[in-house]
Design a protein around this motif. Structure first.
Motif, PDB file in Angstrom:
ATOM      1  N   GLU A  80       0.873  -0.910  -0.211  1.00 50.75           N
ATOM      2  CA  GLU A  80      -0.113  -0.036   0.037  1.00 50.75           C
ATOM      3  C   GLU A  80       0.909   1.321   0.019  1.00 50.75           C
ATOM      4  OE1 GLU A  80      -2.487  -0.475   3.258  1.00 50.75           O
ATOM      5  OE2 GLU A  80      -3.637  -2.089   2.566  1.00 50.75           O
ATOM      6  N   ALA A  81       1.863   1.233   0.667  1.00 50.43           N
ATOM      7  CA  ALA A  81       2.779   2.451   0.671  1.00 50.43           C
ATOM      8  C   ALA A  81       3.489   2.530  -0.222  1.00 50.43           C
ATOM      9  CB  ALA A  81       3.950   2.022   2.052  1.00 50.43           C
ATOM     10  N   LEU A  82       3.809   1.755  -1.392  1.00 48.74           N
ATOM     11  CA  LEU A  82       4.595   1.752  -2.521  1.00 48.74           C
ATOM     12  C   LEU A  82       3.429   2.107  -3.630  1.00 48.74           C
ATOM     13  CD1 LEU A  82       6.860  -1.146  -2.439  1.00 48.74           C
ATOM     14  CD2 LEU A  82       7.692   1.208  -2.489  1.00 48.74           C
ATOM     15  N   ARG A  83       2.331   1.653  -3.395  1.00 43.44           N
ATOM     16  CA  ARG A  83       1.315   2.201  -4.257  1.00 43.44           C
ATOM     17  C   ARG A  83       0.777   3.540  -4.346  1.00 43.44           C
ATOM     18  NH1 ARG A  83      -3.337  -2.689  -3.388  1.00 43.44           N
ATOM     19  NH2 ARG A  83      -2.433  -4.221  -4.606  1.00 43.44           N
ATOM     20  N   GLU A  84       1.113   4.099  -2.966  1.00 45.04           N
ATOM     21  CA  GLU A  84       0.545   5.491  -2.702  1.00 45.04           C
ATOM     22  C   GLU A  84       1.723   6.468  -2.820  1.00 45.04           C
ATOM     23  OE1 GLU A  84      -2.285   6.602  -2.267  1.00 45.04           O
ATOM     24  OE2 GLU A  84      -3.422   4.546  -2.227  1.00 45.04           O
ATOM     25  N   GLY A  85       2.792   5.951  -3.426  1.00 44.41           N
ATOM     26  CA  GLY A  85       4.050   6.907  -3.434  1.00 44.41           C
ATOM     27  C   GLY A  85       4.689   7.550  -2.339  1.00 44.41           C
ATOM     28  N   THR A  90      14.780   1.873   0.895  1.00 46.39           N
ATOM     29  CA  THR A  90      15.288   0.555   0.855  1.00 46.39           C
ATOM     30  C   THR A  90      13.979  -0.214   1.001  1.00 46.39           C
ATOM     31  OG1 THR A  90      17.446   1.026   1.639  1.00 46.39           O
ATOM     32  CG2 THR A  90      16.962  -1.103   1.716  1.00 46.39           C
ATOM     33  N   LEU A  91      13.803  -1.298   0.202  1.00 48.73           N
ATOM     34  CA  LEU A  91      13.046  -2.382   0.601  1.00 48.73           C
ATOM     35  C   LEU A  91      13.787  -3.635   0.947  1.00 48.73           C
ATOM     36  CD1 LEU A  91      10.245  -3.935   0.414  1.00 48.73           C
ATOM     37  CD2 LEU A  91      10.654  -4.066  -2.039  1.00 48.73           C
ATOM     38  N   TYR A  92      13.696  -4.092   2.240  1.00 46.48           N
ATOM     39  CA  TYR A  92      14.287  -5.286   2.690  1.00 46.48           C
ATOM     40  C   TYR A  92      13.234  -6.427   2.733  1.00 46.48           C
ATOM     41  CZ  TYR A  92      17.451  -2.207   5.106  1.00 46.48           C
ATOM     42  OH  TYR A  92      18.346  -1.133   5.463  1.00 46.48           O
ATOM     43  N   VAL A  93      13.831  -7.587   1.821  1.00 43.48           N
ATOM     44  CA  VAL A  93      13.271  -8.778   1.477  1.00 43.48           C
ATOM     45  C   VAL A  93      13.938  -9.873   2.286  1.00 43.48           C
ATOM     46  CG1 VAL A  93      12.250 -10.384  -0.337  1.00 43.48           C
ATOM     47  CG2 VAL A  93      12.633  -7.831  -0.733  1.00 43.48           C
ATOM     48  N   GLN A  94      13.148 -10.810   2.874  1.00 50.27           N
ATOM     49  CA  GLN A  94      13.604 -11.900   3.610  1.00 50.27           C
ATOM     50  C   GLN A  94      14.094 -12.710   2.767  1.00 50.27           C
ATOM     51  OE1 GLN A  94      11.191 -13.622   6.826  1.00 50.27           O
ATOM     52  NE2 GLN A  94      12.071 -15.762   6.252  1.00 50.27           N
ATOM     53  N   GLN A  95      15.190 -13.492   3.139  1.00 51.49           N
ATOM     54  CA  GLN A  95      15.744 -14.685   2.352  1.00 51.49           C
ATOM     55  C   GLN A  95      14.872 -15.846   2.219  1.00 51.49           C
ATOM     56  OE1 GLN A  95      19.643 -15.374   4.208  1.00 51.49           O
ATOM     57  NE2 GLN A  95      20.656 -13.955   3.065  1.00 51.49           N
ATOM     58  N   PHE A  96      14.875 -16.457   1.004  1.00 52.34           N
ATOM     59  CA  PHE A  96      13.887 -17.770   0.702  1.00 52.34           C
ATOM     60  C   PHE A  96      12.145 -17.485   1.387  1.00 52.34           C
ATOM     61  CE2 PHE A  96      18.093 -19.082   2.794  1.00 52.34           C
ATOM     62  CZ  PHE A  96      18.812 -19.414   1.640  1.00 52.34           C
ATOM     63  N   ALA A 106       5.256  -5.944  -4.700  1.00 55.62           N
ATOM     64  CA  ALA A 106       6.352  -5.105  -3.922  1.00 55.62           C
ATOM     65  C   ALA A 106       7.447  -4.831  -4.459  1.00 55.62           C
ATOM     66  CB  ALA A 106       6.443  -5.432  -2.547  1.00 55.62           C
ATOM     67  N   LEU A 107       8.080  -5.931  -5.362  1.00 53.09           N
ATOM     68  CA  LEU A 107       9.422  -6.022  -5.827  1.00 53.09           C
ATOM     69  C   LEU A 107       9.027  -5.141  -7.057  1.00 53.09           C
ATOM     70  CD1 LEU A 107      10.605  -9.524  -5.187  1.00 53.09           C
ATOM     71  CD2 LEU A 107      11.551  -7.515  -4.144  1.00 53.09           C
ATOM     72  N   GLN A 108       7.978  -5.371  -8.025  1.00 55.50           N
ATOM     73  CA  GLN A 108       7.834  -4.869  -9.141  1.00 55.50           C
ATOM     74  C   GLN A 108       7.571  -3.250  -9.078  1.00 55.50           C
ATOM     75  OE1 GLN A 108       4.285  -6.317 -11.262  1.00 55.50           O
ATOM     76  NE2 GLN A 108       4.299  -4.518 -12.974  1.00 55.50           N
TER      77      GLN A 108
END
Length: 313
Positions: A80-85, A90-96, A106-108
């Motif tokens: 939602e935060a990414l959609r609303e600008g 930084t976007l942290y993504v958990q391994q595996f 979110a990645l896109q």
């Protein structure tokens, strides 16, 4: 008798008269001077404020500081935060991580926006960063917000040849209300929002989301002391109007909205604080035929801003 009359009407000697007072009294005081020349009038104070600023305006005013960075935690909140600008570094993504639809979106979104670092991190590291919150493998870092100085809002309006239209929030602690006010200020041509430095909502990710992106172009200023900030506005010729359920005037009768004005909105439960209420030039109520006791800050500010925009159109 004739001689006596001649002596009384002769040109020599002192004559008893009005000294020209009757004649001057009949002439009147002339046309009413314009508002800018009337002592104590709001427009005169505004004109004097413009002169003072033109004579001694600093080249650049330092802002009122920065907020701390913030983390948005969880798959739905991050998307939602990414959609609303909402600004992000930084976007942290958990391994595996389980790669579901929300993770892919979110990645896109982060890749499309650009300027957002993608970092892969083990789960223990994300747990540490979020103090054990249920992050679901996604954490978005929001950078500190750069607050403006309260006087910058009025200066920017005058630089554009417009009368300032500013909203100040007194004791509003819900970031969503702040975001809604920012959105209304942007929609109705206002010049910014002022919030106190303490015990008040700041420009968090929640406020950014509610503003629907308008926070990117509508400045928010932070005042160390709201009462002193309002007094500074008054000295610059700006009328300070407080919204109160027991205000002495109704919104429809508020001519001050046509000139430089600061609208002060209090919290839904407590309203204006005592000192802020006493500082206001006048207090205004919004008629509510339906019988509601109060409106939240976002709705109340939107109503007054609409009335101001209508009068200024």
């Amino acid at each position: 008798m004739a001689g006596n009359n001649r002596r009384m009407s002769g040109k020599k000697g002192a004559q008893v008269g009005s000294g020209g007072q009757r004649r001057r009294g009949l002439e009147g005081k002339g046309p009413t001077p314009p508002a800018e020349m009337r002592k104590g009038h709001a427009k005169q104070r505004a004109a004097q404020g413009k002169v003072r600023r033109a004579q001694g305006r600093p080249q650049q005013r330092r802002g009122s500081g920065r907020s701390s960075s913030e983390l948005v935690v969880g798959r739905n909140p991050v998307v939602e935060a990414l959609r609303e600008g909402v600004p992000a570094t930084t976007l942290y993504v958990q391994q595996f991580i389980d790669n579901d639809e929300r993770v892919r979106e979110a990645l896109q979104l982060a890749a499309e926006r650009g300027g957002i670092n993608l970092m892969e991190a083990p789960r223990p590291e994300l747990d540490r960063m979020t103090n054990g919150l249920n992050h679901q493998g996604l954490v978005l870092q929001v950078p500190p917000y750069e607050y403006a100085h309260p006087e910058d809002l009025a200066d920017a309006a005058y630089d554009e040849g417009e009368d300032p239209l500013i909203v100040a929030l007194d004791g509003v602690t819900d970031p969503r209300n702040l975001g809604a006010v920012v959105r209304s200020v942007s929609a109705f041509g206002g010049h910014g929002v002022v919030v106190p430095e303490r015990r008040a909502a700041g420009m968090t990710a929640g406020a950014w989301k509610t503003s629907a992106g308008t926070a990117a172009r509508t400045p928010v200023a932070r005042a160390t002391n709201l009462t002193r900030a309002l007094e500074t506005y008054q000295k610059a010729g700006i009328t300070v109007v407080g919204l109160a359920a027991d205000g002495e005037a109704e919104l429809g009768d508020l001519d001050a909205l046509e000139g430089p004005v600061v609208i002060v909105v209090g919290s839904e439960g407590k309203g204006l604080s005592r000192l802020v209420g006493e500082t206001c030039d006048l207090r205004v109520r919004i008629p509510m035929p339906g019988g509601a006791e109060s409106l939240n800050a976002g709705v109340a500010a939107g109503i007054v801003l609409y009335e101001a925009a209508r009068r200024r159109a």
